[in-house]
Design a protein around this motif. Structure first.
Motif, mmCIF file in Angstrom:
data_model
loop_
_atom_site.group_PDB
_atom_site.id
_atom_site.type_symbol
_atom_site.label_atom_id
_atom_site.label_comp_id
_atom_site.label_asym_id
_atom_site.label_seq_id
_atom_site.Cartn_x
_atom_site.Cartn_y
_atom_site.Cartn_z
ATOM 1 N N VAL A 54 0.817 -1.220 0.000
ATOM 2 C CA VAL A 54 0.000 0.000 0.000
ATOM 3 C C VAL A 54 0.850 1.269 0.000
ATOM 4 O O VAL A 54 0.328 2.365 0.187
ATOM 5 C CB VAL A 54 -0.984 0.018 1.190
ATOM 6 N N ALA A 55 2.145 1.131 -0.241
ATOM 7 C CA ALA A 55 3.054 2.268 -0.182
ATOM 8 C C ALA A 55 2.666 3.382 -1.166
ATOM 9 O O ALA A 55 2.735 4.566 -0.830
ATOM 10 C CB ALA A 55 4.492 1.819 -0.430
ATOM 11 N N GLU A 56 2.244 3.011 -2.364
ATOM 12 C CA GLU A 56 1.866 4.022 -3.360
ATOM 13 C C GLU A 56 0.614 4.782 -2.919
ATOM 14 O O GLU A 56 0.539 6.005 -3.051
ATOM 15 C CB GLU A 56 1.630 3.362 -4.714
ATOM 16 N N PHE A 57 -0.346 4.064 -2.386
ATOM 17 C CA PHE A 57 -1.563 4.697 -1.872
ATOM 18 C C PHE A 57 -1.220 5.669 -0.741
ATOM 19 O O PHE A 57 -1.696 6.805 -0.722
ATOM 20 C CB PHE A 57 -2.554 3.636 -1.388
ATOM 21 N N VAL A 58 -0.385 5.233 0.175
ATOM 22 C CA VAL A 58 0.012 6.071 1.309
ATOM 23 C C VAL A 58 0.760 7.314 0.818
ATOM 24 O O VAL A 58 0.543 8.415 1.328
ATOM 25 C CB VAL A 58 0.844 5.270 2.334
ATOM 26 N N SER A 59 1.591 7.159 -0.195
ATOM 27 C CA SER A 59 2.306 8.311 -0.760
ATOM 28 C C SER A 59 1.330 9.339 -1.304
ATOM 29 O O SER A 59 1.523 10.548 -1.119
ATOM 30 C CB SER A 59 3.261 7.875 -1.869
ATOM 31 N N SER A 60 0.273 8.879 -1.957
ATOM 32 C CA SER A 60 -0.705 9.828 -2.501
ATOM 33 C C SER A 60 -1.490 10.507 -1.380
ATOM 34 O O SER A 60 -1.778 11.705 -1.453
ATOM 35 C CB SER A 60 -1.637 9.149 -3.499
ATOM 36 N N VAL A 61 -1.823 9.767 -0.333
ATOM 37 C CA VAL A 61 -2.505 10.349 0.825
ATOM 38 C C VAL A 61 -1.617 11.420 1.445
ATOM 39 O O VAL A 61 -2.064 12.537 1.719
ATOM 40 C CB VAL A 61 -2.851 9.259 1.868
ATOM 41 N N ASN A 62 -0.346 11.092 1.651
ATOM 42 C CA ASN A 62 0.570 12.040 2.283
ATOM 43 C C ASN A 62 0.834 13.259 1.412
ATOM 44 O O ASN A 62 1.016 14.369 1.934
ATOM 45 C CB ASN A 62 1.875 11.342 2.667
ATOM 46 N N ALA A 63 0.845 13.099 0.104
ATOM 47 C CA ALA A 63 1.033 14.245 -0.791
ATOM 48 C C ALA A 63 -0.118 15.230 -0.624
ATOM 49 O O ALA A 63 0.109 16.448 -0.535
ATOM 50 C CB ALA A 63 1.146 13.782 -2.236
ATOM 51 N N GLU A 64 -1.331 14.716 -0.555
ATOM 52 C CA GLU A 64 -2.499 15.588 -0.368
ATOM 53 C C GLU A 64 -2.476 16.240 1.010
ATOM 54 O O GLU A 64 -2.748 17.429 1.147
ATOM 55 C CB GLU A 64 -3.796 14.801 -0.560
ATOM 56 N N ARG A 65 -2.181 15.449 2.029
ATOM 57 C CA ARG A 65 -2.124 16.005 3.383
ATOM 58 C C ARG A 65 -1.039 17.074 3.491
ATOM 59 O O ARG A 65 -1.272 18.134 4.066
ATOM 60 C CB ARG A 65 -1.854 14.901 4.403
ATOM 61 N N SER A 66 0.129 16.796 2.938
ATOM 62 C CA SER A 66 1.243 17.754 3.017
ATOM 63 C C SER A 66 0.880 19.075 2.356
ATOM 64 O O SER A 66 1.245 20.151 2.850
ATOM 65 C CB SER A 66 2.499 17.173 2.381
ATOM 66 N N LYS A 67 0.179 18.984 1.245
ATOM 67 C CA LYS A 67 -0.249 20.194 0.542
ATOM 68 C C LYS A 67 -1.180 21.022 1.435
ATOM 69 O O LYS A 67 -1.021 22.243 1.568
ATOM 70 C CB LYS A 67 -0.966 19.804 -0.751
ATOM 71 N N ILE A 68 -2.137 20.355 2.059
ATOM 72 C CA ILE A 68 -3.075 21.037 2.960
ATOM 73 C C ILE A 68 -2.338 21.634 4.157
ATOM 74 O O ILE A 68 -2.564 22.786 4.538
ATOM 75 C CB ILE A 68 -4.172 20.066 3.438
ATOM 76 N N TYR A 69 -1.436 20.860 4.748
ATOM 77 C CA TYR A 69 -0.693 21.333 5.920
ATOM 78 C C TYR A 69 0.142 22.562 5.575
ATOM 79 O O TYR A 69 0.208 23.522 6.344
ATOM 80 C CB TYR A 69 0.208 20.234 6.484
ATOM 81 N N GLN A 70 0.792 22.531 4.421
ATOM 82 C CA GLN A 70 1.623 23.668 4.007
ATOM 83 C C GLN A 70 0.767 24.916 3.792
ATOM 84 O O GLN A 70 1.143 26.014 4.214
ATOM 85 C CB GLN A 70 2.399 23.338 2.727
ATOM 86 N N GLN A 71 -0.370 24.759 3.143
ATOM 87 C CA GLN A 71 -1.270 25.896 2.911
ATOM 88 C C GLN A 71 -1.740 26.484 4.233
ATOM 89 O O GLN A 71 -1.754 27.700 4.410
ATOM 90 C CB GLN A 71 -2.470 25.468 2.066
ATOM 91 N N ARG A 72 -2.127 25.625 5.153
ATOM 92 C CA ARG A 72 -2.594 26.088 6.470
ATOM 93 C C ARG A 72 -1.471 26.794 7.226
ATOM 94 O O ARG A 72 -1.688 27.827 7.835
ATOM 95 C CB ARG A 72 -3.086 24.913 7.322
#
Length: 111
Positions: A54-72
């Motif tokens: 599930v590493a690829e799935f987790v990478s995509s989840v983290n990419a989205e989360r990181s984007k949100i965290y950076q914006q916030r």
């Protein structure tokens, strides 16, 4: 100090709002993977692949989360890690039973 606390309260409110509108299919997949133990959550608000399949799935989840965290973080003028930790609290409270959490000290705990 008061200004910093107000900013964190706003970040917490926004984190709750964002987590409430996560697409249901994506959320269902993530909940299923967390419930099975294939995906864990970290203290900093990022997911962890506990199973390499599930590493690829987790990478995509983290990419989205990181984007949100950076914006916030940019909007609120606080460190990204601080935003991630606020989100992590919300993630932990909403995660299904059986979810594994990687704590700051490196140990794992299960909900």
């Amino acid at each position: 100090m008061v200004l910093q606390s107000m900013k964190m309260l706003r970040v917490l409110f926004i984190a709750f709002a964002v987590l409430s509108v996560v697409p249901s299919a994506w959320s269902a997949d993530l909940d299923s993977l967390r419930g099975s133990g294939a995906v864990g959550e970290r203290y900093d608000g990022l997911a962890v692949a506990r199973d390499n399949s599930v590493a690829e799935f987790v990478s995509s989840v983290n990419a989205e989360r990181s984007k949100i965290y950076q914006q916030r973080a940019t909007k609120e003028g606080v460190p990204v890690l601080q935003v991630g930790q606020v989100y992590a609290q919300q993630i932990m409270s909403k995660a299904p039973a059986g979810t594994w959490f990687l704590l700051k000290d490196g140990s794992w705990a299960q909900k």
